[in-house]
Enzyme design. Structure first.
Site, mmCIF file in Angstrom:
data_model
loop_
_atom_site.group_PDB
_atom_site.id
_atom_site.type_symbol
_atom_site.label_atom_id
_atom_site.label_comp_id
_atom_site.label_asym_id
_atom_site.label_seq_id
_atom_site.Cartn_x
_atom_site.Cartn_y
_atom_site.Cartn_z
ATOM 1 N N ILE A 168 -16.130 -112.262 -66.940
ATOM 2 C CA ILE A 168 -16.590 -111.592 -67.894
ATOM 3 C C ILE A 168 -16.813 -112.610 -69.146
ATOM 4 C CG2 ILE A 168 -16.587 -109.699 -69.640
ATOM 5 C CD1 ILE A 168 -17.014 -108.851 -66.870
ATOM 6 N N PRO A 441 -15.600 -108.685 -56.855
ATOM 7 C CA PRO A 441 -15.961 -107.809 -56.012
ATOM 8 C C PRO A 441 -15.307 -107.677 -54.509
ATOM 9 C CG PRO A 441 -17.942 -108.870 -56.913
ATOM 10 C CD PRO A 441 -16.736 -109.653 -57.200
ATOM 11 N N HIS A 569 -45.044 -109.903 -57.322
ATOM 12 C CA HIS A 569 -45.619 -111.069 -57.989
ATOM 13 C C HIS A 569 -45.861 -110.827 -59.400
ATOM 14 C CE1 HIS A 569 -47.861 -114.852 -57.865
ATOM 15 N NE2 HIS A 569 -48.791 -114.521 -58.633
#
Length: 596
Positions: A168, A441, A569
């Site tokens: 963080i 995670p 794109h």
């Protein structure tokens, strides 16, 4: 509604037992003559739950059910003799699966232990495990303690490395440096910008720390609301079911049926004069009460490179000292491109060099002596700050693991595929386990899955393969799957095809930013379906780009699927869909323009 197998089944059967045995309940306990005072589905489920409760309270001897000494019981369930009638079977209850689950003694009903589960460590893995265990009916305590750093005495609140001194604050300071870069580029886009604009280190640190403290507070409230008992103390094992917690007010002995070790790690210091006295680590940097100034970053792993990168972006003078290779464990072609992009931005790299000593001069600056490990040549330089980023050490020393019989390997804890240690009731998750990715995670998911297996009847295990990650250097690098080197080692060079290319981000053109190191590649099998083994990308917002491709790779992505996907794109992510040149072909992978 499968009440007997719900995550709240333990609590439910207790309540049902009270209802079924209460004289005023109006429900006859004879299975064949339930009254109609309640709907049929409730009455049948209550009867099933009552049977389950009686069995749960009486049954011992299964895996996970132990007496206070840790010995397994040997009593059979009441009424299990040859002449006993078959138990009532609810039509939607998978009783066989439920009976196969461990039977736990609930401390709330006079069991042998204070808690069903004690989690040691209040970081990402520990908190995820503790909260998930409570949701699945366990009584849980979470023990958390932070030792002050040896140089500056830095401490922090609950949440572990990621929240307080890792992901963080690192990402926030990285963002601050990118904003500074964007401000200077804004003039090329027509903005009138003050040329003298510069960052305020003290204000940045205050903003970062205020955010961290708010997360600490929310985390404490969340633990309270979820009924996880938070214990701010340093824990050490007395035996495999007993922990001694050292608190501010004294000591407390607590026991649990099961322990999960999630203590994580802390930065290492080199064994040289002045290292601890005068050097700092990432544990200190994000709350440093002075400007870092000219900084020597010792170590070229992702932490060292990220810190050097945002310090340069904030206007300071970092130098990176590298003993051997850059970004060990990552694809080395990509690693060298990252280093080259940093050197292009003015960050010097001292290659094949190690520090010898750090001395504090009268003016407060630090004299660092160092040596080239290949030539033996020694040199010295003066810095305002020395930042050690030479790796991390697992926090096993204070746990007294020998008392519990837990095996340690290189200051980490080896576990099996279910995060179990060599001791039956002790598990480990997160950065403390040996040989697994040290990523937030990963720790969070592994902690949740472990709790679900322990208390929710789940069988799902953590998959540590093909985990995506990002290095937040000025030009970011993200990857998922195998590096080119690992793919060659695993399958052989003749069985690997590498599709690669340089590209030109549209937003780089007007400010005339360098595109020399914007590069990506897909490592795939050479024959057959050409399944993709690894994806690698250097460029802006790398983490955002690679995340979706990570899901595709885990789902069996092939080169044919990749190049036949219509890209968005103009984005940099679409470059993966335009990979057509292989390394084996020898063709130039550099495009003529942004749209070629």
């Amino acid at each position: 509604m499968n009440l007997c197998n719900s995550r709240f089944s333990v609590t439910f059967v207790r309540q049902c037992s009270t209802i079924l045995t209460s004289p005023s309940a109006g429900i006859i306990q004879n299975r064949g003559s339930l009254t109609t005072k309640v709907p049929h589905w409730i009455s049948s489920s209550l009867s099933c739950a009552h049977h389950t409760f009686q069995r749960t309270m009486n049954l011992t001897g299964q895996r996970g059910s132990r007496d206070s000494t840790g010995a397994t019981g040997g009593n059979a369930p009441a009424g299990s003799g040859a002449g006993a009638p078959p138990p009532f079977q609810h039509p939607h209850c998978d009783r066989a699966a439920m009976y196969a689950q461990p039977v736990r003694k609930m401390s709330t009903k006079g069991g042998s232990y204070d808690y069903d589960l004690i989690v040691i460590g209040g970081g990402s893995a520990g908190l995820a495990c503790a909260k998930e265990a409570v949701l699945n009916g366990a009584r849980v305590a979470c023990l958390d303690f932070v030792k002050p750093t040896p140089t500056l005495g830095t401490k922090w609140g609950v949440g572990g490395t990621c929240v307080n001194v890792g992901c963080i604050p690192k990402k926030l300071m990285h963002q601050a440096s990118l904003l500074g870069e964007a401000v200077h580029e804004a003039a090329a886009y027509g903005w009138n910008v003050d040329e003298k604009i510069k960052p305020d280190w003290h204000k940045l640190v205050q903003s970062v720390q205020n955010h961290i403290k708010s997360v600490n507070w929310v985390t404490r409230v969340d633990l309270r609301d979820k009924k996880v008992e938070y214990i701010n103390g340093l824990g050490s094992f007395v035996d495999s079911h007993t922990l001694l917690a050292k608190l501010k007010s004294g000591e407390r002995t607590i026991t649990a049926q099961t322990f999960v070790i999630a203590v994580g790690g802390r930065p290492r210091y080199p064994d040289i004069p002045g290292a601890v006295e005068y050097g700092i680590t990432s544990d200190d940097l994000f709350s440093l009460d002075r400007e870092p100034g000219k900084t020597l970053v010792v170590g070229a792993g992702y932490i060292g490179l990220e810190c050097a990168g945002f310090l340069k972006g904030l206007g300071y003078e970092p130098t990176v000292m590298v003993r051997s290779i850059v970004l060990r464990g990552f694809d080395q072609q990509m690693a060298e491109l990252v280093a080259a992009s940093m050197e292009e931005r003015g960050i010097p790299f001292l290659r094949k060099t190690v520090p010898l000593s750090v001395e504090k001069q009268d003016d407060g600056k630090l004299l660092v002596k160092y040596k080239n490990v290949e030539t033996g040549e020694e040199a010295e330089d003066v810095y305002d700050t020395v930042l050690w980023a030479i790796g991390r050490k697992g926090l096993v020393d204070d746990l007294n693991l020998p008392n519990a019989g837990v095996t340690v390997q290189k200051d980490k804890i080896p576990v099996d595929s279910q995060e179990a240690t060599n001791v039956a009731n002790i598990y480990a998750v997160g950065d403390i386990i040996y040989g697994k990715p040290e990523l937030t995670p990963v720790a969070v998911l592994a902690g949740r899955l472990l709790a679900r297996r322990l208390y929710g009847g789940s069988t799902q295990r953590m998959d540590y393969k093909d985990v995506a990650t990002t290095v937040f250097t000025p030009l970011e690098y993200a990857c998922v799957g195998l590096s080119e080197e690992d793919a060659v080692k695993q399958f052989g060079a003749d069985e690997i095809e590498v599709f690669h290319g340089y590209y030109k981000p549209t937003e780089f053109f007007i400010p005339q930013k360098s595109v020399r190191y914007c590069y990506l590649k897909a490592v795939a099998e050479r024959h057959g379906d050409q399944r993709v083994y690894g994806l690698h990308y250097i460029g802006p917002v790398a983490g955002e780009v690679i995340q979706g491709f990570a899901a595709a790779l885990k789902s069996g992505l092939t080169i044919n699927t990749l190049i036949n996907t219509v890209g968005i794109h103009p984005t940099t992510a679409e470059e993966f869909t335009r990979l057509a040149i292989t390394k084996r072909s020898g063709l130039d992978p550099t495009p003529a323009s942004c749209c070629s």
